[in-house]
Write an enzyme that holds these catalytic residues in place. Structure first.
Site, PDB file in Angstrom:
ATOM      1  N   GLU A 256      -2.751  -9.231   2.929  1.00  0.00           N
ATOM      2  CA  GLU A 256      -3.096  -9.651   4.378  1.00  0.00           C
ATOM      3  C   GLU A 256      -4.392  -9.344   4.509  1.00  0.00           C
ATOM      4  O   GLU A 256      -5.019  -9.718   5.605  1.00  0.00           O
ATOM      5  CB  GLU A 256      -2.304  -8.902   5.394  1.00  0.00           C
ATOM      6  CG  GLU A 256      -2.459  -7.506   5.840  1.00  0.00           C
ATOM      7  CD  GLU A 256      -2.015  -6.468   4.923  1.00  0.00           C
ATOM      8  OE1 GLU A 256      -1.669  -6.653   3.897  1.00  0.00           O
ATOM      9  OE2 GLU A 256      -2.102  -5.251   5.274  1.00  0.00           O
TER      10      GLU A 256
ATOM     11  N   CYS B 200       0.753  -1.115  -0.179  1.00  0.00           N
ATOM     12  CA  CYS B 200       0.000  -0.123  -0.034  1.00  0.00           C
ATOM     13  C   CYS B 200       0.996   1.191  -0.063  1.00  0.00           C
ATOM     14  O   CYS B 200       1.624   1.517  -0.961  1.00  0.00           O
ATOM     15  CB  CYS B 200      -1.092  -0.261   1.129  1.00  0.00           C
ATOM     16  SG  CYS B 200      -2.348   1.042   0.829  1.00  0.00           S
TER      17      CYS B 200
ATOM     18  N   HIS C 160      -3.865  -4.865  -0.318  1.00  0.00           N
ATOM     19  CA  HIS C 160      -3.484  -5.508   0.790  1.00  0.00           C
ATOM     20  C   HIS C 160      -3.452  -6.893   0.747  1.00  0.00           C
ATOM     21  O   HIS C 160      -4.678  -7.336   1.013  1.00  0.00           O
ATOM     22  CB  HIS C 160      -4.279  -4.958   1.959  1.00  0.00           C
ATOM     23  CG  HIS C 160      -3.952  -3.406   2.388  1.00  0.00           C
ATOM     24  ND1 HIS C 160      -3.228  -3.207   3.280  1.00  0.00           N
ATOM     25  CD2 HIS C 160      -4.615  -2.376   1.965  1.00  0.00           C
ATOM     26  CE1 HIS C 160      -3.159  -1.835   3.501  1.00  0.00           C
ATOM     27  NE2 HIS C 160      -3.741  -1.310   2.771  1.00  0.00           N
TER      28      HIS C 160
END
Lengths: 202, 251
Positions: A186, A79, A184
């Site tokens: 994650e 990001c 992202h």
């Protein structure tokens, strides 16, 4: 061991949880000297570019990151962490980034239809442009979770995958051992975990 | 292009998921961590956890649930309920929340929106508003929808955007719990005034309600609780239905 760089920009809970979940050894690192022990680095980040660069410099991470990149250590920026890899950003002023990947970071709003939402927030599909080991387990059109208002430009040679949002938004970039994900991983469900796992296996 | 999002909302009290009908008659549904896992597998695009606990003990249970969920469910988690200060932001962000939803807390202290956006980034701040028709306009209500907050909903939405909210959750008190569809008319008014993503809430009863919502182009995401919790509509079948009808969703 993967070092997750903690320079005071953002929440590292999800990132380190996702690495734990994958069984990948990681450590949240605040002391730049500790980065030398890591065989891979992740540079996360949320917030404003200028503030993040200041923090990287103040914590001493800036120069160590450049030195580790030069040494060939795989680095993944996520990001804002991805945007920091570029030469310059025009987010509230003009700021120099790490300059590890040629390109600059500009407001998305200037280049897309006015009816499209800013931030570019939600799940968008990757269009794979160039093959790379980090994409070993990622299918073309895999959806990833994005949330950002600025995006990388003039970085075509580095683009591994982009996402359509009236502009071709660079989603995954790489130059040699330096990688960046605008989305992202994650927070991108199974598809994101597969990408993190591929990075860990580089 | 970005897909339309389907977001189940889990109201949590004393460690359990509950769902009110028109904010009364709360029924116990299930274990929140178990439900989060289930929704993640079914293809939910995000999860919203709403803390409706009053006690300190309940609050502790809530953050524990959040932490346990964030350790195994890797999609965006939004947390709301009882967010009045930056310390409240801090508390839930440390437990794995990605976005924090402010409602009455922002009404009582509008500077909270900007202070939180400066500290945690716009992407983290969700302005949630409960809206009711009144005298031909749309008003914001607070404190569990009992008190007129003294704000015009359209102006409040714009204020939120201008002061750093990254997203809006717009809940229609008029359609909430009624299950006859989202409040398209009201959502259209809000949507026309902001550029940040709008999440529609209140009124989903059938798959068709989501299709109407997205075809009307008045929201980026649809949020619902009871139709998912009581397994009346499954998220995967809803997404299949939307996709068959030309709506771009993540599958």
């Amino acid at each position: 061991m993967i070092a997750v760089i903690d320079y005071g920009c953002g929440n590292l809970f999800s990132l380190s949880s996702s690495l734990d979940h994958l069984g990948i050894a990681s450590e949240i690192v605040r002391d730049p000297a500790r980065l030398a022990d890591a065989d891979k680095l992740i540079l996360p980040g949320v917030g404003a570019f200028g503030d993040a660069v200041d923090k990287l410099r103040r914590t001493g991470m800036f120069d160590v990151l450049l030195e580790r990149a030069e040494a060939g250590v795989p680095i993944l920026g996520i990001c804002l962490g991805m945007q920091l890899l570029f030469e310059k950003s025009y987010e509230y002023g003009e700021h120099d980034g790490l300059g590890l990947i040629p390109g600059r970071v500009c407001p998305l709003a200037d280049d897309i239809r006015p009816d499209l939402k800013i931030p570019h927030m939600g799940w968008n599909a990757l269009r794979i442009r160039r093959d790379d080991p980090i994409l070993a387990d990622t299918a073309d059109r895999a959806s990833m979770y994005f949330v950002h208002s600025f995006y990388a430009k003039d970085c075509a040679p580095a683009v591994l995958a982009d996402a359509e949002y009236d502009a071709a938004v660079p989603a995954l970039v790489a130059q040699d051992n330096v990688y960046g994900a605008q989305f992202h991983p994650e927070k991108s469900g199974e598809a994101g975990l597969r990408l993190l796992s591929a990075f860990a296996n580089l | 292009m970005i897909g339309k999002r389907i977001i189940p909302c889990l109201d949590v009290r004393n460690g359990r998921v509950v769902k009110g009908v028109n904010f009364d008659g709360i029924r116990d549904v299930a274990d929140p961590v178990e439900m989060a896992r289930f929704y993640n597998r079914a293809g939910a695009d995000e999860l919203v956890f709403y803390d409706i606990t009053a006690s300190a003990e309940g609050r502790g249970l809530f953050t524990d649930i959040l932490r346990r969920t964030a350790r195994e469910v890797f999609i965006p988690l939004t947390v709301g309920g009882g967010i009045n200060t930056l310390d409240d932001f801090d508390r839930v962000l440390k437990c794995g929340a990605d976005k924090v939803s402010v409602n009455s807390g922002a009404v009582n202290d509008p500077s909270l929106i900007e202070r939180a956006a400066k500290k945690y980034g716009d992407q983290c701040v969700v302005l949630s508003m409960d809206v009711k028709r009144q005298n031909g306009g749309y008003r914001v209500f607070k404190n569990g929808n009992r008190v007129d907050a003294g704000l015009d909903a359209l102006e409040w939405a714009k204020y939120g955007e201008d002061h750093g909210a990254g997203e809006l959750v717009v809940n229609s008190i008029d359609t909430d719990g009624v299950r006859r569809g989202f409040d398209l008319e009201m959502l259209a008014e809000i949507e026309a005034r902001v550029r940040i993503p709008v999440i529609a809430s209140g009124g989903a009863g059938r798959k068709e309600d989501f299709l109407e919502l997205f075809r009307a182009g008045v929201a980026d995401a649809g949020l619902a609780a009871s139709i998912f919790h009581f397994r009346e509509v499954s998220i995967d079948s809803l997404k299949e239905y939307l996709q068959e009808n030309g709506v771009n969703v993540r599958r």
